[in-house]
Enzyme design. Structure first.
Site, PDB file in Angstrom:
ATOM      1  CG  HIS A   1      18.196  -2.420  21.703  1.00  0.00           C
ATOM      2  ND1 HIS A   1      18.005  -3.732  21.396  1.00  0.00           N
ATOM      3  CD2 HIS A   1      17.043  -1.999  22.288  1.00  0.00           C
ATOM      4  CE1 HIS A   1      16.777  -4.093  21.784  1.00  0.00           C
ATOM      5  NE2 HIS A   1      16.183  -3.054  22.342  1.00  0.00           N
TER       6      HIS A   1
ATOM      7  CD  GLU B   1      15.380   1.807  23.523  1.00  0.00           C
ATOM      8  OE1 GLU B   1      15.954   1.559  22.448  1.00  0.00           O
ATOM      9  OE2 GLU B   1      14.272   1.311  23.823  1.00  0.00           O
TER      10      GLU B   1
ATOM     11  N   PRO C   1       0.823  -1.204   0.000  1.00  0.00           N
ATOM     12  CG  PRO C   1      -0.640  -1.485   1.767  1.00  0.00           C
ATOM     13  CD  PRO C   1       0.597  -2.033   1.175  1.00  0.00           C
ATOM     14  N   GLY C   2       0.384   2.279  -0.658  1.00  0.00           N
ATOM     15  CA  GLY C   2       1.039   3.582  -0.591  1.00  0.00           C
ATOM     16  C   GLY C   2       2.293   3.732  -1.405  1.00  0.00           C
TER      17      GLY C   2
ATOM     18  CG  ASP D   1      13.531  -5.338  21.758  1.00  0.00           C
ATOM     19  OD1 ASP D   1      13.182  -4.553  20.865  1.00  0.00           O
ATOM     20  OD2 ASP D   1      13.969  -4.977  22.870  1.00  0.00           O
TER      21      ASP D   1
HETATM   22  P1  ADP Z   1      -1.306   3.105  -3.729  1.00  0.00           P
HETATM   23  O1  ADP Z   1      -2.332   3.246  -4.786  1.00  0.00           O
HETATM   24  O2  ADP Z   1      -0.110   2.312  -4.163  1.00  0.00           O
HETATM   25  O3  ADP Z   1      -1.812   2.638  -2.404  1.00  0.00           O
HETATM   26  P2  ADP Z   1      -1.173   5.942  -4.030  1.00  0.00           P
HETATM   27  O4  ADP Z   1      -0.841   6.037  -5.468  1.00  0.00           O
HETATM   28  O5  ADP Z   1      -2.577   6.172  -3.650  1.00  0.00           O
HETATM   29  O6  ADP Z   1      -0.706   4.534  -3.446  1.00  0.00           O
HETATM   30  O7  ADP Z   1      -0.216   6.916  -3.235  1.00  0.00           O
HETATM   31  C1  ADP Z   1      -0.622   7.595  -2.098  1.00  0.00           C
HETATM   32  C2  ADP Z   1       0.135   8.886  -1.946  1.00  0.00           C
HETATM   33  O8  ADP Z   1       1.493   8.625  -1.652  1.00  0.00           O
HETATM   34  C3  ADP Z   1       0.164   9.696  -3.211  1.00  0.00           C
HETATM   35  O9  ADP Z   1      -0.922  10.571  -3.244  1.00  0.00           O
HETATM   36  C4  ADP Z   1       1.474  10.442  -3.117  1.00  0.00           C
HETATM   37  O10 ADP Z   1       1.326  11.636  -2.378  1.00  0.00           O
HETATM   38  C5  ADP Z   1       2.348   9.532  -2.315  1.00  0.00           C
HETATM   39  N1  ADP Z   1       3.261   8.743  -3.159  1.00  0.00           N
HETATM   40  C6  ADP Z   1       3.313   7.398  -3.205  1.00  0.00           C
HETATM   41  N2  ADP Z   1       4.270   6.987  -4.053  1.00  0.00           N
HETATM   42  C7  ADP Z   1       4.835   8.081  -4.577  1.00  0.00           C
HETATM   43  C8  ADP Z   1       5.882   8.302  -5.532  1.00  0.00           C
HETATM   44  N3  ADP Z   1       6.538   7.297  -6.107  1.00  0.00           N
HETATM   45  N4  ADP Z   1       6.199   9.580  -5.837  1.00  0.00           N
HETATM   46  C9  ADP Z   1       5.546  10.601  -5.245  1.00  0.00           C
HETATM   47  N5  ADP Z   1       4.553  10.455  -4.360  1.00  0.00           N
HETATM   48  C10 ADP Z   1       4.197   9.218  -3.999  1.00  0.00           C
HETATM   49 ZN    ZN Z   2      14.213  -3.020  22.933  1.00  0.00          ZN
END
Ligand code: ADP
Ligand code: ZN
Length: 604
Positions: A430, A427, A207-208, A503
């Site tokens: 570690h 800490e 994701p993301g 940990d």
């Molecule tokens: P996914 O669909 O893979 O879950 P998104 O395309 O919705 O992710 O990305 C979510 C947000 O993360 C985007 O709106 C952007 O702001 C940021 N983001 C993610 N990947 C990039 C990237 N490669 N370059 C710039 N921004 C990114």
């Molecule tokens: Zn620890």
């Protein structure tokens, strides 16, 4: 899965409502209208009007008498009385005996009034209600009740203005997609030679990582319309809507071709169909419709379907066979260079100091996704505002990494002195074990400020550059470092606390993987005892071995960790003086940087 099941309403329900409305209209509203035109008078008035010969038409009914004045401009009614000479008197007054005083509305008008109008009102009401419902559901769609037809406006807009340059890193994915863009620009180059584009491309990754962005960027680069819908939207509608939505989506897409159709979270509809009777019919229907639609159009119509998922392994094989989503584009977590580029792209949106070291920030944020990096920049900007500064500084960024990874500082968490001391030793334990092992990453920063995530302390280790391979020794050292916290508690306080649970979890995971997946134990050679089932979401594994072997594995995992734990205790005992010194510093300052740490370690 966020499937929302709406109660199923049979069609008869709606027909029932129509019938009710019509009946109500005929029995209540129309008589009411008539009443407005008829004024009730007493019998005396009737007699007087008869006397004065001011009577036009008259109709004597069983329980009322209807009559008009001479020029028939008004209608009256009155109750009947025992009145012997009435007929005679009316005759003398030249009244016209009639039987249809009220029948003045034309049959067409009355038909319209009693049938067409209520139906029209009902439809308008229905559309209004369904629109409200759609608004609440978050989509901009509208539909008719139960008629199995959705005139959905799934369509987004021609280009959202996102281009490839807005998506930082992800060069391999962009390269694959550039071909699609080229095809959308000049399809003839491909058709002339007889090549056809893949109909569907599957963007897979955690994701993301920018999958949605990439899909939008393809549309933006090719300057074609972009249709987007999320898989979960297909299934949360009324029953039976999913399939018709798919049909509609493709109908619209074909009209607007060339265009991009983007289906997010395709796994919600594209899950493997299992043999269960009475499974999720709705989803299966939707999936079948999708498959039919994809087969139904020719590869060169110019409709390109992009879909995104983070659980590719759960997709139905029918979806991924050639001719459907046959091309798979991995969109992985960004590497160091990618992270730096993403940070730079997002930093353009905020005001920053001039000399920000993005490489350092990218290095600290190892493992962060694009969305998290975007969040880091935003958190930094918020922190700058909080501190009444005009620009984002390096330390804002560093602090916000910790916020995004470990949560906000918990201002009112009060640790007792003893607890604070234990956390400091933990800490430093570690960090010291890490520093004394040659193959471990140096420590960047340690803090013992409690975080909202529940972490009491926090050691930030930073890898230099990218690591693609880990040797057995590196993994062992990592385990030793993880046990270092607990080891310090034992060495100093001769007792243990609950603070090491995380940990322990991590150390166990690594040790387990070494034995079951990486073939790093002599006895099992190169046999996989576990397979990863969920690569992008947490990396769940499933065992594939006999119960006896499982017991064996468990023993070996314990052995691996025990050896490293003992090593950590030995390191700390050897460096007891440094341990005390560093822990005291951390206890007093609550934060120690990598440089301060090394200065004390190698210090005077
Ligand atoms: P996914 O669909 O893979 O879950 P998104 O395309 O919705 O992710 O990305 C979510 C947000 O993360 C985007 O709106 C952007 O702001 C940021 N983001 C993610 N990947 C990039 C990237 N490669 N370059 C710039 N921004 C990114
Ligand atoms: Zn620890």
């Amino acid at each position: 899965m966020n499937e929302v099941k709406k109660p199923k309403r049979p069609l008869i329900f709606y027909y029932g409502i129509v019938a009710l409305v019509i009946l109500a209209f005929n029995f209540l509203f129309i008589p009411y209208l008539e009443q407005l035109r008829v004024s009730e008078v007493d019998y005396g008035t009737f007699m007087q009007m008869t006397e004065e010969k001011d009577i036009g038409k008259v109709e004597i009914q069983k329980n009322q008498i209807l009559f008009t004045n001479k020029d028939e401009s008004k209608i009256f009614k009155t109750g009947p009385m025992e009145d012997m000479g009435l007929i005679q008197r009316l005759y003398e007054a030249k009244a016209v005996f009639s039987s249809e005083i009220i029948e003045e509305t034309s049959p067409i008008l009355s038909f319209i009034l009693s049938w067409i109008l209520p139906i029209a009102i009902f439809i308008v009401l229905g559309q209004y209600m369904s629109k409200k419902m759609m608004e609440r559901a978050g989509g901009g769609n509208s539909m008719m009740f139960g008629m199995g037809k959705s005139n959905a406006k799934i369509y987004v807009k021609s280009t959202s203005g996102i281009k490839f340059k807005d998506v930082a890193g992800e060069d391999e994915a962009k390269e694959s997609l550039a071909e699609i863009v080229d095809y959308l620009h000049t399809p003839s180059r491909y058709t002339e030679i007889g090549a056809s584009m893949p109909k569907g491309l599957l963007l897979v990754g955690p994701p993301g990582t920018g999958k949605t962005m990439l899909a939008k960027a393809v549309a933006g680069e090719a300057n074609v319309p972009f249709f987007s819908i999320s898989g979960s939207e297909f299934v949360e509608m009324f029953v039976g809507m999913g399939a018709s939505k798919v049909r509609d989506l493709f109908k619209q897409a074909k009209e607007k071709a060339p265009c991009i159709v983007f289906i997010d979270e395709i796994d919600t509809i594209g899950k493997k169909r299992d043999g269960n009777i009475g499974g999720n019919d709705e989803r299966e229907q939707t999936l079948n419709q999708l498959l039919t639609e994809m087969d139904g159009f020719d590869g060169n119509t110019g409709v390109i379907i992009l879909a995104a998922t983070n659980r590719p392994e759960s997709l139905d094989p029918a979806l991924t066979r050639p001719g459907r989503f046959d091309r798979r584009i991995p969109v992985e977590l960004p590497d160091l260079k990618g992270r730096e580029e993403i940070l730079r792209v997002h930093a353009k949106k905020v005001k920053t100091d001039k000399n920000i070291d993005y490489t350092a920030i990218a290095r600290m944020a190892s493992g962060a996704s694009g969305a998290e990096l975007a969040n880091i920049i935003n958190e930094a900007a918020l922190s700058a505002v909080r501190n009444h500064r005009q620009t984002v500084s390096q330390s804002d960024l560093e602090e916000s990494i910790e916020v995004v990874i470990a949560g906000y500082q918990k201002k009112n968490a009060i640790l007792t002195d003893k607890e604070k001391m234990i956390v400091a030793y933990h800490e430093i334990g570690h960090a010291l074990v890490a520093a004394k092992q040659t193959d471990s990453a140096p420590v960047q920063k340690i803090t013992i400020i409690p975080r909202t995530s529940g972490a009491l302390g926090y050691t930030m280790q930073v890898d230099e550059g990218n690591h693609y391979l880990m040797s057995k020794e590196e993994l062992e050292n990592k385990i030793a470092t993880l046990t270092g916290g607990r080891a310090a508690e034992e060495v100093i306080f001769h007792s243990v606390t609950t603070g090491a649970s995380n940990d322990i979890e991590q150390a166990t995971k690594i040790a387990r993987a070494m034995i079951t997946r990486y073939g790093m134990s002599a006895d099992f050679d190169m046999v996989a005892m576990e397979t990863v089932t969920n690569q992008y979401l947490g990396g769940d594994t499933s065992l594939a071995c006999s119960a006896q072997t499982q017991a064996d594995i468990d023993k070996r995992v314990v052995e691996v960790i025990r050896i490293q734990h003992e090593k950590a205790v030995a390191i700390l005992n050897e460096n007891r003086k440094k341990l005390d010194e560093l822990a005291k510093f951390l206890y007093e300052k609550e934060t120690i940087t990598g440089e301060e740490f090394l200065k004390i370690l190698h210090g005077e």
